[in-house]
Design a protein around this motif. Sequence first.
Motif, PDB file in Angstrom:
ATOM      1  N   ALA A   1      -5.995   3.682   3.427  1.00 52.77           N
ATOM      2  CA  ALA A   1      -6.562   3.278   2.135  1.00 52.77           C
ATOM      3  C   ALA A   1      -7.842   2.458   2.320  1.00 52.77           C
ATOM      4  O   ALA A   1      -8.447   2.026   1.356  1.00 52.77           O
ATOM      5  CB  ALA A   1      -5.525   2.477   1.351  1.00 52.77           C
ATOM      6  N   GLY A   2      -8.219   2.221   3.583  1.00 56.70           N
ATOM      7  CA  GLY A   2      -9.470   1.506   3.839  1.00 56.70           C
ATOM      8  C   GLY A   2      -9.308   0.017   4.061  1.00 56.70           C
ATOM      9  O   GLY A   2     -10.297  -0.707   4.200  1.00 56.70           O
ATOM     10  N   ASP A   3      -8.068  -0.474   4.099  1.00 51.78           N
ATOM     11  CA  ASP A   3      -7.857  -1.898   4.352  1.00 51.78           C
ATOM     12  C   ASP A   3      -7.988  -2.179   5.851  1.00 51.78           C
ATOM     13  O   ASP A   3      -7.671  -1.330   6.674  1.00 51.78           O
ATOM     14  CB  ASP A   3      -6.464  -2.325   3.865  1.00 51.78           C
ATOM     15  CG  ASP A   3      -6.274  -2.090   2.374  1.00 51.78           C
ATOM     16  OD1 ASP A   3      -7.261  -2.209   1.634  1.00 51.78           O
ATOM     17  OD2 ASP A   3      -5.145  -1.769   1.954  1.00 51.78           O
ATOM     18  N   ASP A   4      -8.437  -3.366   6.183  1.00 51.50           N
ATOM     19  CA  ASP A   4      -8.607  -3.785   7.578  1.00 51.50           C
ATOM     20  C   ASP A   4      -7.217  -4.085   8.134  1.00 51.50           C
ATOM     21  O   ASP A   4      -6.706  -5.190   8.011  1.00 51.50           O
ATOM     22  CB  ASP A   4      -9.512  -5.026   7.608  1.00 51.50           C
ATOM     23  CG  ASP A   4      -9.758  -5.510   9.023  1.00 51.50           C
ATOM     24  OD1 ASP A   4      -9.548  -4.735   9.978  1.00 51.50           O
ATOM     25  OD2 ASP A   4     -10.144  -6.681   9.173  1.00 51.50           O
ATOM     26  N   THR A   5      -6.606  -3.063   8.733  1.00 45.96           N
ATOM     27  CA  THR A   5      -5.167  -3.093   9.034  1.00 45.96           C
ATOM     28  C   THR A   5      -4.905  -3.347  10.508  1.00 45.96           C
ATOM     29  O   THR A   5      -5.624  -2.862  11.378  1.00 45.96           O
ATOM     30  CB  THR A   5      -4.545  -1.742   8.612  1.00 45.96           C
ATOM     31  OG1 THR A   5      -4.762  -1.560   7.211  1.00 45.96           O
ATOM     32  CG2 THR A   5      -3.048  -1.695   8.904  1.00 45.96           C
TER      33      THR A   5
END
Length: 524
Positions: A41-45
């Motif tokens: 989803a584009g989160d810095d994971t």
Amino acid sequence: MTSGGSFYITTPIYYPSDVPHIGHGYTTVAVDTLARWHRQAGDDTWMLTGTDEHGQKMLRAAAANGVTPQEWVDKLVTESWFPLLTTLDVANDDFIRTTQQRHEERVQQFVQAIYDRGYIYAGEYEALYCVGCEEFKPESEIVDGTGAFEGLKVCAIHSKPLELLQEKNYFFKLSEFQDKLLELYRTQPDFIRPESARNEVVSFVKNGLKDLSISRSAFDWGIQVPWDERHVIYVWVDALLNYATAVGYGNDAEQFDRRWPAYHVVGKDILRFHAVIWPAMLMAAGLEVPRGVFAHGWLLVGGEKMSKSKLTGIAPTEITDVFGSDAYRFYFLSAIAFGQDGSFSWEDLAARYQAELANGFGNLASRTIAMIERYFDGVVPAAGEYTDGDLAVQKTVADAARAADAAIERFRIDEAIAAVWTIVDALNGYITENEPWALAKDAENRARLSTVLYTAAEGLRALAVLLSPVIPAATAKLWVALGADGALGALVDQPLREAGAWGLLPAGTTVQQLAPLFPRVESA
């Protein structure tokens, strides 16, 4: 969580004194699915897992096997715990071992910091200790033994006799954090989830907290207390700190600021350590408390909590060797309400595999691609005018994508899968209703046939993206078969929160043959 934010999530670090069972696998695939979702989803994971390798239990196991504790843990981790990640298709970013130098040095730094801040003192301790739990037992978990252990005090969890330990120890002033913890639970109602877990912790803390013995002097397999070499740091303090040491605490401020605080997913039996002791330790050090602690339920086999000692432990490979890693992931994450206890049975697994994966999703994929091959020479046709029935499918896809993302925010993976599965059911119903095989018999229906098969193919495109965090292997095969990798790029690069938009798969894309995603299982 807004796109681009930091999402750091951890499994508990596992105690490798025995081989992994399906309960360990369940926690790991749940965290992996949440991490994959946020990553896509584009989160810095960042996903962390690992092993907790100190303590008396490990020392005794090593001695019983005639090797040093380090040799013993090296063997267990290499032969059993690393392979688990491959078996279950887990895409973790880091694996921490508490015997690594990067961890040991930073644990000493942390303990020194809270000592310097006045939160640690020396004292004498006498209490009943369970080696299995590596914990001095509270009254509520001490019961009278029966049978061979009659007349003894035993651990309510392990049903084994407790040892009376008398030691000079160092204590952490946990009692000073009662009000601060209650304030945390009150102002952040989502700090502990689900609500049943939150209620249990609140009531435990309201009953009063005792100071925590944080060192041991009776054995030496552990991290030395920095100001007193006769003591090692209590294994649970050492273990909890992995979540901070792995992302740069005390060594890489930039990395620590970027990642911390974390979400912790734990089994409910270790909830108190994570929701009481751990935030108190962080408060003492002047650090932020975790973002949240989610306690999932137990996996029950034949009505009993799984454990090796009771022979209810099942190795993950017993399932993956027959059904594959995707089926393992799908079954445990969809069949059990995340946060509640769930029962495992081979019959239920086989039935869901057949009904939902093979007949539901797999068959939908195979027949859609086969019809595009048969009626359009393997080229995805362009949609014509949409009818109400077509638009209803588009609405189902958009609604499901939104609902699934919202469910993931609540850590309810089961609800996310149920939302996505409405697309599977809608498309199967849509194909039955529109009968493309009948439309294909009359050239006048060519435009309608194009629309129906484009709708099915585009629905599969959305399903591949939305299900990729749960069943990465099957969705990767479907993505290639749809020709989507050539047209849209790699599956892992598809923005997950846009998966519900319509019309992303370009007409004119060439499909490829698709072998059954979930082949018939003979031995089931």
